[in-house]
Design a protein around this motif. Structure first.
Motif: not given
Ligand SMILES: [Zn+2]
Ligand SMILES: [Zn+2]
Length: 152
Positions: A4-7, A12-13, A18-19
């Motif tokens: 999912f798109p990074c908040p 980026s994904d 941030c993941g």
């Protein structure tokens, strides 16, 4: 792992953005990156990450409780980084985090960050007045639509 798109609106994904920081595989290379990852942690209700990236000198016993309260009552809509100044191990990042309200809520803050042993920490911030939003500007949520046709 679901993509999912990074908040943080990096386009980026999440798992490539941030993941990576949330899972501890990487540490932030700049105060801005740390700030973005903390915003994403607010969106994803990751309290332990927010505590781990708050400088020990600013931690309070009721941090987790206060974070829980904020997360339960705030729906974050978007992030806009306005300024980022880094000088050695000190940095400042000015940003606006938008949240659902009528009109749109704004947390406009100039935050201070400090680096210790190669790791950036959030220290504290000063609140600033809300910024002006144009109804024809692109929406703060990053949808690419005009504000008035999206969250306006
Ligand atoms: Zn991100
Ligand atoms: Zn929108």
């Amino acid at each position: 792992m679901k993509n999912f798109p990074c908040p943080c609106q990096s386009h980026s994904d999440y798992h490539a953005c941030c993941g990576l920081l949330h899972q501890g595989g990487q540490t932030a290379t700049s105060a801005e990156q740390l700030m973005r990852s903390r915003y994403s942690a607010y969106v994803l209700k990751n309290i332990s990450y927010l505590q781990a990236t708050l400088h020990p000198s600013h931690q309070q016993p009721d941090d987790a409780f206060n974070l829980q309260q904020t997360m339960a009552t705030t729906q974050w809509l978007g992030l806009s980084i306005i300024d980022h100044v880094e000088k050695g191990d000190q940095a400042e990042v000015e940003f606006v985090a938008f949240y659902s309200d009528h009109p749109i809520g704004q947390l406009h803050e100039r935050s201070r960050f400090s680096r210790q042993q190669g790791q950036w920490f959030y220290m504290e911030g000063d609140f600033l007045p809300p910024i002006k939003l144009g109804r024809n500007d692109s929406c703060i949520c990053g949808s690419g639509k005009k504000l008035k046709r999206c969250h306006g």
